[in-house]
Design an enzyme around this catalytic site. Structure first.
Site, PDB file in Angstrom:
ATOM      1  N   HIS A 264       0.767  -1.121   0.112  1.00 35.99           N
ATOM      2  CA  HIS A 264       0.025   0.098   0.005  1.00 35.99           C
ATOM      3  C   HIS A 264       0.678   1.405   0.104  1.00 35.99           C
ATOM      4  O   HIS A 264       0.264   2.496   0.610  1.00 35.99           O
ATOM      5  CB  HIS A 264      -0.921  -0.037   1.262  1.00 35.99           C
ATOM      6  CG  HIS A 264      -1.992  -1.096   1.246  1.00 35.99           C
ATOM      7  ND1 HIS A 264      -2.740  -1.679   2.217  1.00 35.99           N
ATOM      8  CD2 HIS A 264      -2.486  -1.865  -0.015  1.00 35.99           C
ATOM      9  CE1 HIS A 264      -3.508  -2.573   1.850  1.00 35.99           C
ATOM     10  NE2 HIS A 264      -3.389  -2.759   0.437  1.00 35.99           N
TER      11      HIS A 264
ATOM     12  N   GLY B  56      -1.340  -9.398  12.390  1.00 40.91           N
ATOM     13  CA  GLY B  56      -1.902  -7.993  12.852  1.00 40.91           C
ATOM     14  C   GLY B  56      -2.630  -7.331  11.764  1.00 40.91           C
ATOM     15  O   GLY B  56      -2.572  -6.089  11.700  1.00 40.91           O
TER      16      GLY B  56
HETATM   17  C1  BJW Z   1      -2.816  -6.681  16.696  1.00 40.72           C
HETATM   18  C2  BJW Z   1      -2.364  -6.161  17.746  1.00 40.72           C
HETATM   19  C3  BJW Z   1      -1.243  -6.484  18.003  1.00 40.72           C
HETATM   20  C4  BJW Z   1      -4.125  -5.037  17.315  1.00 40.72           C
HETATM   21  N1  BJW Z   1      -0.442  -7.573  17.512  1.00 40.72           N
HETATM   22  N2  BJW Z   1      -2.341  -7.895  16.026  1.00 40.72           N
HETATM   23  C5  BJW Z   1     -13.008  -7.902  -3.085  1.00 40.72           C
HETATM   24  C6  BJW Z   1     -13.909  -8.100  -2.138  1.00 40.72           C
HETATM   25  C7  BJW Z   1     -14.271  -7.016  -1.358  1.00 40.72           C
HETATM   26  C8  BJW Z   1     -13.849  -5.767  -1.625  1.00 40.72           C
HETATM   27  C9  BJW Z   1     -13.029  -5.507  -2.498  1.00 40.72           C
HETATM   28  C10 BJW Z   1     -12.344  -6.720  -3.212  1.00 40.72           C
HETATM   29  N3  BJW Z   1     -11.477  -6.199  -4.190  1.00 40.72           N
HETATM   30  C11 BJW Z   1     -11.355  -4.909  -3.958  1.00 40.72           C
HETATM   31  C12 BJW Z   1     -12.055  -4.530  -3.070  1.00 40.72           C
HETATM   32  C13 BJW Z   1     -12.388  -2.816  -2.679  1.00 40.72           C
HETATM   33  C14 BJW Z   1     -11.185  -2.652  -1.574  1.00 40.72           C
HETATM   34  C15 BJW Z   1     -11.506  -3.403  -0.323  1.00 40.72           C
HETATM   35  O1  BJW Z   1     -10.771  -4.520  -0.040  1.00 40.72           O
HETATM   36  N4  BJW Z   1     -12.531  -3.030   0.494  1.00 40.72           N
HETATM   37  C16 BJW Z   1     -13.039  -3.796   1.863  1.00 40.72           C
HETATM   38  C17 BJW Z   1     -12.564  -3.086   2.892  1.00 40.72           C
HETATM   39  C18 BJW Z   1     -14.413  -4.016   1.580  1.00 40.72           C
HETATM   40  N5  BJW Z   1      -9.983  -2.655  -1.986  1.00 40.72           N
HETATM   41  C19 BJW Z   1      -9.339  -1.787  -2.819  1.00 40.72           C
HETATM   42  O2  BJW Z   1      -9.918  -0.799  -3.199  1.00 40.72           O
HETATM   43  C20 BJW Z   1      -7.828  -1.855  -3.035  1.00 40.72           C
HETATM   44  N6  BJW Z   1      -7.806  -1.551  -4.470  1.00 40.72           N
HETATM   45  C21 BJW Z   1      -8.167  -2.517  -5.462  1.00 40.72           C
HETATM   46  O3  BJW Z   1      -8.605  -3.698  -5.035  1.00 40.72           O
HETATM   47  O4  BJW Z   1      -7.999  -2.077  -6.698  1.00 40.72           O
HETATM   48  C22 BJW Z   1      -8.737  -2.665  -7.669  1.00 40.72           C
HETATM   49  C23 BJW Z   1      -8.399  -1.905  -8.927  1.00 40.72           C
HETATM   50  C24 BJW Z   1      -8.117  -2.597  -9.950  1.00 40.72           C
HETATM   51  C25 BJW Z   1      -7.944  -1.683 -11.248  1.00 40.72           C
HETATM   52  C26 BJW Z   1      -8.308  -0.500 -11.461  1.00 40.72           C
HETATM   53  C27 BJW Z   1      -8.748   0.196 -10.333  1.00 40.72           C
HETATM   54  C28 BJW Z   1      -8.913  -0.606  -9.075  1.00 40.72           C
HETATM   55  C29 BJW Z   1      -7.008  -1.134  -2.255  1.00 40.72           C
HETATM   56  C30 BJW Z   1      -6.996  -1.085  -1.194  1.00 40.72           C
HETATM   57  C31 BJW Z   1      -6.207   0.018  -0.286  1.00 40.72           C
HETATM   58  C32 BJW Z   1      -6.252   0.000   1.012  1.00 40.72           C
HETATM   59  N7  BJW Z   1      -5.793   1.233   1.616  1.00 40.72           N
HETATM   60  C33 BJW Z   1      -5.551   1.411   3.012  1.00 40.72           C
HETATM   61  C34 BJW Z   1      -5.050   2.936   3.332  1.00 40.72           C
HETATM   62  C35 BJW Z   1      -3.541   3.036   2.985  1.00 40.72           C
HETATM   63  C36 BJW Z   1      -2.788   4.278   3.082  1.00 40.72           C
HETATM   64  C37 BJW Z   1      -2.968   5.056   4.377  1.00 40.72           C
HETATM   65  O5  BJW Z   1      -2.485   4.103   5.394  1.00 40.72           O
HETATM   66  O6  BJW Z   1      -3.419   5.894   4.607  1.00 40.72           O
HETATM   67  O7  BJW Z   1      -4.558   0.640   3.347  1.00 40.72           O
HETATM   68  S1  BJW Z   1      -7.056   1.172   3.946  1.00 40.72           S
HETATM   69  C38 BJW Z   1      -6.162   0.769   5.587  1.00 40.72           C
HETATM   70  O8  BJW Z   1      -6.534  -0.893   5.464  1.00 40.72           O
HETATM   71  C39 BJW Z   1      -4.653   0.470   5.006  1.00 40.72           C
HETATM   72  C40 BJW Z   1      -4.313  -0.883   5.495  1.00 40.72           C
HETATM   73  O9  BJW Z   1      -3.077  -1.326   4.786  1.00 40.72           O
HETATM   74  C41 BJW Z   1      -5.681  -1.895   5.255  1.00 40.72           C
HETATM   75  C42 BJW Z   1      -5.473  -2.951   6.004  1.00 40.72           C
HETATM   76  O10 BJW Z   1      -5.880  -2.917   7.383  1.00 40.72           O
HETATM   77  P1  BJW Z   1      -4.970  -3.682   8.289  1.00 40.72           P
HETATM   78  O11 BJW Z   1      -3.433  -3.558   8.407  1.00 40.72           O
HETATM   79  O12 BJW Z   1      -5.533  -5.040   8.208  1.00 40.72           O
HETATM   80  O13 BJW Z   1      -5.546  -2.974   9.786  1.00 40.72           O
HETATM   81  P2  BJW Z   1      -6.901  -3.112  10.735  1.00 40.72           P
HETATM   82  O14 BJW Z   1      -6.848  -1.958  11.315  1.00 40.72           O
HETATM   83  O15 BJW Z   1      -8.114  -3.542   9.670  1.00 40.72           O
HETATM   84  O16 BJW Z   1      -6.631  -4.328  11.471  1.00 40.72           O
HETATM   85  C43 BJW Z   1      -5.612  -4.546  12.604  1.00 40.72           C
HETATM   86  C44 BJW Z   1      -5.624  -5.969  12.884  1.00 40.72           C
HETATM   87  O17 BJW Z   1      -4.507  -5.757  14.021  1.00 40.72           O
HETATM   88  C45 BJW Z   1      -6.898  -6.025  13.791  1.00 40.72           C
HETATM   89  O18 BJW Z   1      -7.370  -7.438  13.535  1.00 40.72           O
HETATM   90  C46 BJW Z   1      -6.275  -6.143  15.327  1.00 40.72           C
HETATM   91  O19 BJW Z   1      -6.865  -7.240  16.158  1.00 40.72           O
HETATM   92  C47 BJW Z   1      -5.053  -6.336  15.131  1.00 40.72           C
HETATM   93  N8  BJW Z   1      -3.970  -6.145  16.222  1.00 40.72           N
HETATM   94  N9  BJW Z   1      -3.182  -5.033  18.114  1.00 40.72           N
HETATM   95  C48 BJW Z   1      -1.124  -8.120  16.650  1.00 40.72           C
HETATM   96  N10 BJW Z   1      -0.538  -5.743  19.058  1.00 40.72           N
END
Ligand code: BJW
Length: 250
Positions: free
Chosen positions: A120, A189
């Site tokens: 990302h 995580g």
């Molecule tokens: C601990 C802890 C400790 C706490 N130890 N653990 C298929 C199905 C459904 C939807 C889609 C799909 N394909 C695409 C989509 C749409 C969308 C999507 O996925 N939406 C879903 C949310 C529904 N995806 C996209 O839009 C992506 N693009 C795409 O697919 O493009 C296709 C395309 C093709 C051609 C042309 C045009 C388009 C892009 C996704 C980009 C995500 N961006 C972000 C922001 C990044 C920039 C920024 O930071 O500002 O990325 S959103 C945010 O979520 C960030 C993260 O990397 C990402 C994932 O989050 P993560 O890391 O999992 O964090 P959390 O908070 O969710 O979870 C934390 C976890 O840690 C928790 O479980 C806690 O329990 C745990 N934890 N303490 C270990 N100490």
């Protein structure tokens, strides 16, 4: 913490040479960086549609950059934790350990990890809206908001992937290749709801890898995991490392 399970996994890792790791915001939580989802997550306080989409940036680039400027300050003050450091050390322990991260905070590199695949993007990089040139920018706070390209004066955007934007296809293809050819995959995580990143562990499992999840909460991936540790990564990973230390490296 289930010590027997940790011993069992340490036995498996004793004869493993190819490891893939996918990390998410949770690994940096113990460094003081907020996650996105959950009760303390950024999306409780801020709306993703207003800050992390290309439409939001088109509508109000100043607002978006102010949010990133704030996060850059938080991240700039953070240090890698024991989870990051253990993964860095594991690149020396295992013949091959590929680190894939959804995080944009750069803490894996700061901990000494080699070549993490950043799915990302990276909050310390900017991209020129005119020609797409990517540059490092570590100014905190930014000298102007939105910042401008030093070459052409056009606005810069954060070099991160927002919702609705495609991931860099070379990075994503490489991540799928590594996950499909590893023997053990750690998923650490991440809530495993954001695609395409969330599909990587499934590709690994389909190709026969042992799947290990480290997360205090269950996720959609938990049922597919061979080992699922309800634990914080900063505690679990060093503990597992100590168990490995008492065994011969592969
Ligand atoms: C601990 C802890 C400790 C706490 N130890 N653990 C298929 C199905 C459904 C939807 C889609 C799909 N394909 C695409 C989509 C749409 C969308 C999507 O996925 N939406 C879903 C949310 C529904 N995806 C996209 O839009 C992506 N693009 C795409 O697919 O493009 C296709 C395309 C093709 C051609 C042309 C045009 C388009 C892009 C996704 C980009 C995500 N961006 C972000 C922001 C990044 C920039 C920024 O930071 O500002 O990325 S959103 C945010 O979520 C960030 C993260 O990397 C990402 C994932 O989050 P993560 O890391 O999992 O964090 P959390 O908070 O969710 O979870 C934390 C976890 O840690 C928790 O479980 C806690 O329990 C745990 N934890 N303490 C270990 N100490």
């Amino acid at each position: 913490m289930d010590e027997n399970k940790i011993d069992e996994l340490a036995d498996v890792l004793g004869s493993t040479s190819r490891v893939a790791v996918l990390t998410g915001a949770g690994i940096s939580a113990e460094s003081g960086i907020p996650t996105f989802r959950g009760s303390q997550g950024l999306w409780r306080q801020f709306r993703a549609e207003e800050l992390a989409t290309p439409e939001a940036f088109e509508r109000d680039p100043k607002l978006v950059w102010e949010w990133y400027d704030w996060r850059r300050k938080l991240i700039g003050e953070a240090e890698p934790n024991a989870g990051h450091r253990t993964l860095s050390a594991w690149q020396r322990r295992f013949p091959s350990l590929s680190l894939i991260t959804q995080n944009i905070d750069g803490l894996h590199e700061l901990a000494g990890s080699r070549d993490p695949l950043e799915l990302h993007g990276n909050i310390w990089k900017t991209r020129c809206l005119r020609d797409g040139t990517v540059r490092e920018n570590r100014d905190v706070p930014l000298s102007e908001v939105p910042p401008r390209c030093p070459d052409c004066g056009e606005w810069l955007r954060p070099h991160v992937v927002w919702f609705g934007e495609p991931l860099d296809s070379r990075v994503l293809d490489e991540a799928f290749r590594l996950c499909s050819s590893c023997q053990v995959m750690f998923v650490i995580g991440t809530s495993a709801v954001v695609h395409p990143a969330a599909a990587l562990p499934l590709a690994a499992a389909e190709a026969g890898a042992v799947l290990v999840e480290v997360n205090p909460e269950p996720t959609p991936l938990t049922r597919a995991a061979d080992f699922s540790f309800r634990a914080q990564s900063g505690g679990l990973l060093p503990l597992l490392d100590r168990k490995l230390g008492t065994r011969r490296a592969p």
